[in-house]
Write a protein that holds these residues in place. Structure first.
Motif, PDB file in Angstrom:
ATOM      1  N   GLN A  69      14.637   2.866  -2.882  1.00  0.00           N
ATOM      2  CA  GLN A  69      15.369   2.247  -3.981  1.00  0.00           C
ATOM      3  C   GLN A  69      16.152   3.278  -4.775  1.00  0.00           C
ATOM      4  OE1 GLN A  69      13.439   1.772  -7.712  1.00  0.00           O
ATOM      5  NE2 GLN A  69      13.816  -0.434  -7.733  1.00  0.00           N
ATOM      6  N   GLN A  70      15.537   4.427  -5.031  1.00  0.00           N
ATOM      7  CA  GLN A  70      16.197   5.479  -5.792  1.00  0.00           C
ATOM      8  C   GLN A  70      17.393   6.056  -5.024  1.00  0.00           C
ATOM      9  OE1 GLN A  70      15.153   6.694  -9.145  1.00  0.00           O
ATOM     10  NE2 GLN A  70      14.460   4.595  -8.904  1.00  0.00           N
ATOM     11  N   GLN A  71      17.224   6.282  -3.733  1.00  0.00           N
ATOM     12  CA  GLN A  71      18.324   6.823  -2.934  1.00  0.00           C
ATOM     13  C   GLN A  71      19.462   5.816  -2.801  1.00  0.00           C
ATOM     14  OE1 GLN A  71      17.270   8.714   0.772  1.00  0.00           O
ATOM     15  NE2 GLN A  71      15.468   9.716  -0.088  1.00  0.00           N
ATOM     16  N   LEU A  72      19.126   4.565  -2.617  1.00  0.00           N
ATOM     17  CA  LEU A  72      20.165   3.541  -2.505  1.00  0.00           C
ATOM     18  C   LEU A  72      20.929   3.396  -3.820  1.00  0.00           C
ATOM     19  CD1 LEU A  72      18.170   0.886  -0.456  1.00  0.00           C
ATOM     20  CD2 LEU A  72      20.142   2.197   0.348  1.00  0.00           C
ATOM     21  N   ALA A  73      20.211   3.472  -4.942  1.00  0.00           N
ATOM     22  CA  ALA A  73      20.879   3.387  -6.240  1.00  0.00           C
ATOM     23  C   ALA A  73      21.844   4.547  -6.421  1.00  0.00           C
ATOM     24  CB  ALA A  73      19.844   3.360  -7.361  1.00  0.00           C
ATOM     25  N   ALA A  74      21.433   5.748  -5.989  1.00  0.00           N
ATOM     26  CA  ALA A  74      22.307   6.918  -6.100  1.00  0.00           C
ATOM     27  C   ALA A  74      23.558   6.766  -5.245  1.00  0.00           C
ATOM     28  CB  ALA A  74      21.537   8.174  -5.703  1.00  0.00           C
ATOM     29  N   ALA A 126       0.815  -1.208   0.000  1.00  0.00           N
ATOM     30  CA  ALA A 126       0.000   0.000   0.000  1.00  0.00           C
ATOM     31  C   ALA A 126       0.856   1.269   0.000  1.00  0.00           C
ATOM     32  CB  ALA A 126      -0.974  -0.045   1.181  1.00  0.00           C
ATOM     33  N   SER A 127       0.633   2.189   0.958  1.00  0.00           N
ATOM     34  CA  SER A 127       1.394   3.440   0.976  1.00  0.00           C
ATOM     35  C   SER A 127       2.872   3.218   1.239  1.00  0.00           C
ATOM     36  CB  SER A 127       0.826   4.377   2.050  1.00  0.00           C
ATOM     37  OG  SER A 127       0.844   3.751   3.327  1.00  0.00           O
ATOM     38  N   GLY A 128       3.227   2.078   1.864  1.00  0.00           N
ATOM     39  CA  GLY A 128       4.632   1.758   2.075  1.00  0.00           C
ATOM     40  C   GLY A 128       5.392   1.610   0.773  1.00  0.00           C
ATOM     41  N   CYS A 129       4.678   1.334  -0.318  1.00  0.00           N
ATOM     42  CA  CYS A 129       5.337   1.169  -1.615  1.00  0.00           C
ATOM     43  C   CYS A 129       5.972   2.475  -2.093  1.00  0.00           C
ATOM     44  CB  CYS A 129       4.344   0.664  -2.652  1.00  0.00           C
ATOM     45  SG  CYS A 129       3.705  -1.001  -2.306  1.00  0.00           S
ATOM     46  N   SER A 130       5.348   3.603  -1.776  1.00  0.00           N
ATOM     47  CA  SER A 130       5.933   4.892  -2.153  1.00  0.00           C
ATOM     48  C   SER A 130       7.257   5.107  -1.433  1.00  0.00           C
ATOM     49  CB  SER A 130       4.952   6.027  -1.814  1.00  0.00           C
ATOM     50  OG  SER A 130       5.486   7.271  -2.163  1.00  0.00           O
ATOM     51  N   ILE A 131       7.292   4.759  -0.142  1.00  0.00           N
ATOM     52  CA  ILE A 131       8.529   4.853   0.626  1.00  0.00           C
ATOM     53  C   ILE A 131       9.575   3.908   0.046  1.00  0.00           C
ATOM     54  CG2 ILE A 131       9.592   4.410   2.882  1.00  0.00           C
ATOM     55  CD1 ILE A 131       6.935   5.271   4.165  1.00  0.00           C
ATOM     56  N   ALA A 132       9.172   2.677  -0.250  1.00  0.00           N
ATOM     57  CA  ALA A 132      10.105   1.686  -0.778  1.00  0.00           C
ATOM     58  C   ALA A 132      10.712   2.130  -2.102  1.00  0.00           C
ATOM     59  CB  ALA A 132       9.396   0.342  -0.937  1.00  0.00           C
ATOM     60  N   LEU A 133       9.898   2.691  -2.975  1.00  0.00           N
ATOM     61  CA  LEU A 133      10.404   3.155  -4.270  1.00  0.00           C
ATOM     62  C   LEU A 133      11.402   4.296  -4.094  1.00  0.00           C
ATOM     63  CD1 LEU A 133       7.057   3.040  -6.247  1.00  0.00           C
ATOM     64  CD2 LEU A 133       9.128   1.773  -6.869  1.00  0.00           C
ATOM     65  N   SER A 134      11.104   5.209  -3.184  1.00  0.00           N
ATOM     66  CA  SER A 134      12.033   6.308  -2.925  1.00  0.00           C
ATOM     67  C   SER A 134      13.323   5.790  -2.300  1.00  0.00           C
ATOM     68  CB  SER A 134      11.377   7.348  -2.010  1.00  0.00           C
ATOM     69  OG  SER A 134      10.262   7.951  -2.648  1.00  0.00           O
ATOM     70  N   PHE A 172      -1.406   5.456  -4.031  1.00  0.00           N
ATOM     71  CA  PHE A 172      -0.890   6.808  -4.165  1.00  0.00           C
ATOM     72  C   PHE A 172      -2.048   7.774  -4.006  1.00  0.00           C
ATOM     73  CE2 PHE A 172       1.735   3.938  -6.722  1.00  0.00           C
ATOM     74  CZ  PHE A 172       2.989   4.176  -6.178  1.00  0.00           C
ATOM     75  N   THR A 173      -1.778   9.049  -4.113  1.00  0.00           N
ATOM     76  CA  THR A 173      -2.837  10.040  -3.992  1.00  0.00           C
ATOM     77  C   THR A 173      -3.825   9.891  -5.142  1.00  0.00           C
ATOM     78  OG1 THR A 173      -1.337  11.582  -2.926  1.00  0.00           O
ATOM     79  CG2 THR A 173      -3.338  12.505  -3.882  1.00  0.00           C
ATOM     80  N   SER A 174      -5.103   9.923  -4.818  1.00  0.00           N
ATOM     81  CA  SER A 174      -6.123   9.919  -5.871  1.00  0.00           C
ATOM     82  C   SER A 174      -7.330  10.701  -5.368  1.00  0.00           C
ATOM     83  CB  SER A 174      -6.537   8.490  -6.249  1.00  0.00           C
ATOM     84  OG  SER A 174      -7.252   7.873  -5.194  1.00  0.00           O
ATOM     85  N   GLU A 175      -8.214  11.017  -6.276  1.00  0.00           N
ATOM     86  CA  GLU A 175      -9.404  11.759  -5.901  1.00  0.00           C
ATOM     87  C   GLU A 175     -10.296  10.871  -5.031  1.00  0.00           C
ATOM     88  OE1 GLU A 175     -10.229   9.372  -9.502  1.00  0.00           O
ATOM     89  OE2 GLU A 175      -8.621  10.702  -8.824  1.00  0.00           O
ATOM     90  N   PRO A 206       6.697   8.520  -7.219  1.00  0.00           N
ATOM     91  CA  PRO A 206       7.965   9.252  -7.316  1.00  0.00           C
ATOM     92  C   PRO A 206       8.567   9.135  -8.705  1.00  0.00           C
ATOM     93  CG  PRO A 206       8.261   7.199  -6.100  1.00  0.00           C
ATOM     94  CD  PRO A 206       6.789   7.347  -6.323  1.00  0.00           C
ATOM     95  N   ALA A 207       9.323  10.150  -9.087  1.00  0.00           N
ATOM     96  CA  ALA A 207      10.048  10.097 -10.355  1.00  0.00           C
ATOM     97  C   ALA A 207      11.164   9.063 -10.220  1.00  0.00           C
ATOM     98  CB  ALA A 207      10.620  11.465 -10.694  1.00  0.00           C
TER      99      ALA A 207
END
Length: 309
Positions: free
Chosen positions: A173-178, A163-171, A193-196, A233-234
């Motif tokens: 992943q990006q920081q660890l890759a950097a 669920a919302s933890g996936c947004s944290i996990a993706l971010s 993610f955010t939706s109406e 996240p981008a």
């Protein structure tokens, strides 16, 4: 009309929605919401057995302490150390923790014969909306740095989330890759993610906390700003093998598709599994519902394959 109204929910999913409404908060206080959420998900948590070791720790981060629950099979660690999962729980950044998500963390540890770390990151409103990412990153790095202490193989990790933890996990992943820190794989169970605001499952406890437009009713109108939106996240191109479970009845369908499109455009190797007749809140049904069980088994097989490659 919401497009998901055409999806015929399974009987198991309908009963899950019903019981999610029964476990309603006692009042309008955030602590009541958290207590109801934990109690509901503990209903789907199996009793502990002698085959598993479960320990609680206080992890000192740079600004505060967080609680962490660690799961591993009750047997001596392999000579080279355990392979491991860092699990990021869902709950819309406002609820959730070790008690609510033991049902999945302990099961993954048992079925994959590895160590699972489940961190209770800082929640809103006591902390900022972004505290979950800060705490999770720091906790992950501490664990990896102290691999010998935890009896793990530092480079044999998977980040899993729901669920919302996936947004944290993706971010993460990006920081660890950097930072040129490799992980073996990423497993995302029904990202939200955010939706109406929609009319689907408005009374369902687990959906309210994930649906940001609904959870805002628990706070002052100005408590959440536009910058707090939990958007996809981008993602920069990474080569981490990724598993994504999606639900046929998915109020976050557009955002989920945006995530899959990014993975495809970045040539990130990924696979998806669709839970038919289910909503994204269905993960606790993994032992009771054949459709959810199939998604869980696909994820277990995916993680096992990545860690053994």
């Amino acid at each position: 009309m919401n497009a998901n109204s055409e999806v015929v929910l399974t009987e198991d999913m309908q009963m899950f929605d019903y019981w999610s409404q029964v476990y309603s908060p006692a009042d309008r206080h955030i602590d009541s919401l958290r207590a109801a959420y934990d109690a509901f998900l503990q209903h789907y948590t199996l009793p502990r057995t002698e085959q598993m070791e479960v320990e609680d720790f206080d992890l000192k981060l740079s600004t505060h302490e967080v609680s962490m629950r660690v799961f591993n099979p009750a047997q001596p660690a392999p000579s080279q150390g355990w392979k491991w999962i860092f699990y990021v729980h869902g709950g819309g950044n406002v609820v959730g923790g070790a008690d609510s998500h033991e049902y999945i963390a302990r099961q993954l540890s048992r079925d994959l014969n590895l160590k699972v770390f489940l961190v209770e990151y800082g929640l809103f409103p006591e902390f900022s909306w972004q505290q979950g990412l800060t705490d999770s990153m720091e906790a992950y790095q501490q664990i990896r740095t102290n691999a010998a202490q935890w009896q793990i193989q530092a480079d044999e990790s998977v980040i899993a989330a729901d669920a919302s933890g996936c947004s944290i996990a993706l971010s993460m992943q990006q920081q660890l890759a950097a930072q040129q820190t490799d992980i073996k794989a990423m497993t995302l169970f029904f990202p939200t993610f955010t939706s109406e605001q929609t009319s689907v499952a408005v009374n369902s406890l687990v959906y309210q906390v994930e649906q940001q437009a609904l959870v805002q009713q628990w706070f002052e109108p100005s408590a959440l700003s536009v910058e707090d939106s939990r958007t996809v996240p981008a993602l920069a191109p990474v080569s981490v093998q990724t598993f994504v479970a999606v639900a046929e009845a998915n109020d976050f369908k557009a955002a989920t598709q945006a995530l899959l499109d990014q993975l495809k455009q970045n040539n990130t190797p990924f696979e998806t599994v669709t839970a038919r007749g289910l909503r994204g809140s269905c993960l606790p049904l993994m032992r009771d519902c054949p459709e959810t069980a199939a998604v869980y088994e696909a994820a277990v097989n995916f993680i096992s394959h990545q860690l053994n490659n």
